[in-house]
Design an enzyme around this catalytic site. Structure first.
Site, PDB file in Angstrom:
ATOM      1  N   LYS A 115       0.820  -1.214   0.000  1.00  0.00           N
ATOM      2  CA  LYS A 115       0.000   0.000   0.000  1.00  0.00           C
ATOM      3  C   LYS A 115       0.847   1.255   0.000  1.00  0.00           C
ATOM      4  O   LYS A 115       0.519   2.235  -0.649  1.00  0.00           O
ATOM      5  CB  LYS A 115      -0.964   0.002   1.185  1.00  0.00           C
ATOM      6  N   LYS A 200      -2.923  -9.402  -7.453  1.00  0.00           N
ATOM      7  CA  LYS A 200      -4.234  -9.625  -6.825  1.00  0.00           C
ATOM      8  C   LYS A 200      -5.284  -8.649  -7.360  1.00  0.00           C
ATOM      9  O   LYS A 200      -4.981  -7.475  -7.564  1.00  0.00           O
ATOM     10  CB  LYS A 200      -4.077  -9.441  -5.307  1.00  0.00           C
ATOM     11  N   LYS A 203     -10.026  -3.806  -5.007  1.00  0.00           N
ATOM     12  CA  LYS A 203     -11.025  -2.722  -5.095  1.00  0.00           C
ATOM     13  C   LYS A 203     -10.384  -1.431  -5.571  1.00  0.00           C
ATOM     14  O   LYS A 203     -11.004  -0.616  -6.202  1.00  0.00           O
ATOM     15  CB  LYS A 203     -11.556  -2.346  -3.705  1.00  0.00           C
TER      16      LYS A 203
HETATM   17  P1  TYM Z   1     -10.596  -6.296   2.436  1.00  0.00           P
HETATM   18  O1  TYM Z   1     -11.730  -5.374   2.648  1.00  0.00           O
HETATM   19  O2  TYM Z   1      -9.435  -5.841   1.625  1.00  0.00           O
HETATM   20  O3  TYM Z   1     -11.101  -7.641   1.835  1.00  0.00           O
HETATM   21  C1  TYM Z   1     -12.194  -8.338   2.443  1.00  0.00           C
HETATM   22  C2  TYM Z   1     -11.971  -9.820   2.297  1.00  0.00           C
HETATM   23  O4  TYM Z   1     -11.840 -10.149   0.905  1.00  0.00           O
HETATM   24  C3  TYM Z   1     -10.638 -10.881   0.703  1.00  0.00           C
HETATM   25  N1  TYM Z   1     -10.102 -10.528  -0.618  1.00  0.00           N
HETATM   26  C4  TYM Z   1      -9.840 -11.420  -1.569  1.00  0.00           C
HETATM   27  N2  TYM Z   1      -9.951 -12.753  -1.603  1.00  0.00           N
HETATM   28  C5  TYM Z   1      -9.606 -13.367  -2.745  1.00  0.00           C
HETATM   29  N3  TYM Z   1      -9.130 -12.728  -3.850  1.00  0.00           N
HETATM   30  C6  TYM Z   1      -8.997 -11.380  -3.846  1.00  0.00           C
HETATM   31  N4  TYM Z   1      -8.555 -10.750  -4.917  1.00  0.00           N
HETATM   32  C7  TYM Z   1      -9.361 -10.662  -2.661  1.00  0.00           C
HETATM   33  N5  TYM Z   1      -9.384  -9.357  -2.346  1.00  0.00           N
HETATM   34  C8  TYM Z   1      -9.816  -9.296  -1.074  1.00  0.00           C
HETATM   35  C9  TYM Z   1      -9.707 -10.445   1.814  1.00  0.00           C
HETATM   36  O5  TYM Z   1      -8.710 -11.398   2.056  1.00  0.00           O
HETATM   37  C10 TYM Z   1     -10.679 -10.313   2.967  1.00  0.00           C
HETATM   38  O6  TYM Z   1     -10.920 -11.559   3.561  1.00  0.00           O
HETATM   39  N6  TYM Z   1      -8.265  -5.990   6.791  1.00  0.00           N
HETATM   40  C11 TYM Z   1      -9.367  -6.602   6.078  1.00  0.00           C
HETATM   41  C12 TYM Z   1     -10.710  -6.355   6.748  1.00  0.00           C
HETATM   42  C13 TYM Z   1     -10.713  -6.720   8.177  1.00  0.00           C
HETATM   43  C14 TYM Z   1     -10.752  -8.017   8.723  1.00  0.00           C
HETATM   44  C15 TYM Z   1     -10.730  -7.863  10.127  1.00  0.00           C
HETATM   45  C16 TYM Z   1     -10.812  -9.295   8.140  1.00  0.00           C
HETATM   46  C17 TYM Z   1     -10.685  -5.835   9.209  1.00  0.00           C
HETATM   47  N7  TYM Z   1     -10.701  -6.547  10.374  1.00  0.00           N
HETATM   48  C18 TYM Z   1     -10.735  -8.958  10.985  1.00  0.00           C
HETATM   49  C19 TYM Z   1     -10.826 -10.390   9.012  1.00  0.00           C
HETATM   50  C20 TYM Z   1     -10.785 -10.236  10.393  1.00  0.00           C
HETATM   51  C21 TYM Z   1      -9.414  -6.041   4.683  1.00  0.00           C
HETATM   52  O7  TYM Z   1      -8.990  -4.957   4.402  1.00  0.00           O
HETATM   53  O8  TYM Z   1     -10.072  -6.829   3.831  1.00  0.00           O
END
Ligand code: TYM
Length: 336
Positions: A115, A200, A203
């Site tokens: 990031k 990857k 968003k």
């Molecule tokens: P975030 O919002 O980036 O993504 C949410 C979830 O989607 C998964 N993900 C993917 N899985 C497969 N392929 C992809 N291209 C892909 N892009 C995203 C992420 O692995 C995630 O599971 N920090 C986290 C949010 C969070 C969280 C937590 C998750 C905050 N607190 C506690 C679990 C437990 C995040 O930014 O995910």
């Protein structure tokens, strides 16, 4: 003997439009999991403050995200759906965990390194929140004595960090925190970009052709899949090979995840067809799937008072659990 169910926690950051990667990597599993676990599904809005974009409405995005949770089959009578900032204990525990975390271990976080080096307008501000973010995530998880965390592969390192912090505190003060275990599927845990299949899908990608958004209109989905990078082998060969065929493997993982069919079965069934035939099969299935999901999404999204009711009731239930853990650690630390 009554065995109590394990606790499962997951979250999505409402920092942009959700993608098929978010769905496949984690959200598609959530509704099934409600039957086997006590589930908490959180909208991690405080995490989104690490990204500042004046054209972006966090308020809208939070409500969009709750609507998607519901559209994916999460039932507020079975699971707790809530917004992170409605439960102040997340921020309170965050401070405590900060004091048990090392600067050097945060510097090693791959997501932070990625990031902070992204050179685009979306993230050009390396704020302390971005650095501290994995500790807030650890607070989210540890606050609920979570046993399992279903996530995509990019979050694995954050859960390892969470375990390290929990182990460190447990070693000093006795068993305060449950050690969480990540649940990461073999296939679909890292959906890749359509034009750059070694990167990857995200968003925040500035090139929207790399990403299938859950709210994309169907003609765009068809076009994006049609343009997805495959490979330059002379003969089309549909098989799973991440090294040599990352583009085809990615489409196979997407296809497998939305049809619930094993990748190796699909590769057998699709033997002998051309890449363009394969792409049109994938886009047909994906379009049907997205239409269904969008229909359900819009049904919830137009009812804001219902979304708020779900979130407020969820926050009330989450707080009861969060307070127990916070009291436990406060007592051990000598906070009166
Ligand atoms: P975030 O919002 O980036 O993504 C949410 C979830 O989607 C998964 N993900 C993917 N899985 C497969 N392929 C992809 N291209 C892909 N892009 C995203 C992420 O692995 C995630 O599971 N920090 C986290 C949010 C969070 C969280 C937590 C998750 C905050 N607190 C506690 C679990 C437990 C995040 O930014 O995910």
């Amino acid at each position: 003997m009554i065995l109590s169910k394990s606790i499962l926690f997951s979250a999505v950051q409402p920092s942009g439009k959700l993608t098929i990667g978010n769905y496949i990597g984690t959200m598609r599993h959530w509704s099934k999991m409600q039957n086997d676990y006590h589930c908490l599904y959180c909208v991690a809005d405080l995490h989104s403050l690490t990204i500042q974009d004046k054209n972006f409405s966090l308020r809208e995005s939070i409500l969009d995200t709750i609507s998607f949770y519901l559209a994916c089959g999460v039932d507020p009578n079975k699971s707790i759906i809530f917004i992170q900032s409605h439960v102040p204990q997340h921020s309170q525990l965050n401070w405590i965990l900060n004091c048990f975390s090392q600067f050097s271990e945060l510097l090693r976080m791959t997501q932070f390194k990625i990031k902070k080096t992204i050179k685009n307008n979306y993230i050009k501000n390396t704020n302390v929140g971005l650095f501290n973010y994995p500790i807030l995530m650890a607070s989210d998880i540890l606050l609920y004595q979570t046993n399992f965390v279903p996530v995509g592969r990019d979050q694995k390192q954050h859960i390892e960090l969470t375990r390290n912090i929990a182990n460190r505190i447990n070693a000093l003060y006795g068993n305060i925190f449950t050690l969480p275990v990540p649940l990461i599927s073999k296939y679909g845990s890292k959906i890749m970009s359509l034009l750059e299949p070694r990167k990857k899908m995200s968003k925040s990608d500035i090139n929207k052709k790399n990403v299938i958004f859950l709210l994309d209109d169907i003609p765009s989905v068809v076009l994006k899949i049609k343009n997805a990078v495959t490979d330059s082998e002379k003969l089309s060969r549909i098989c799973f090979d991440l090294e040599k065929k990352p583009g085809i493997s990615n489409l196979l993982e997407i296809f497998s995840s939305i049809t619930n069919k094993e990748v190796h079965i699909l590769s057998e069934e699709l033997k002998g067809i051309t890449y363009s035939e394969f792409k049109s099969i994938v886009s047909d299935h994906l379009s049907k799937f997205l239409l269904q999901l969008q229909k359900s999404y819009f049904k919830y999204r137009c009812n804001e008072s219902y979304l708020k009711k779900v979130a407020y009731e969820g926050a009330f239930k989450a707080q009861l659990k969060a307070k127990q853990t916070l009291n436990k650690i406060n007592l051990k630390l000598g906070l009166v």
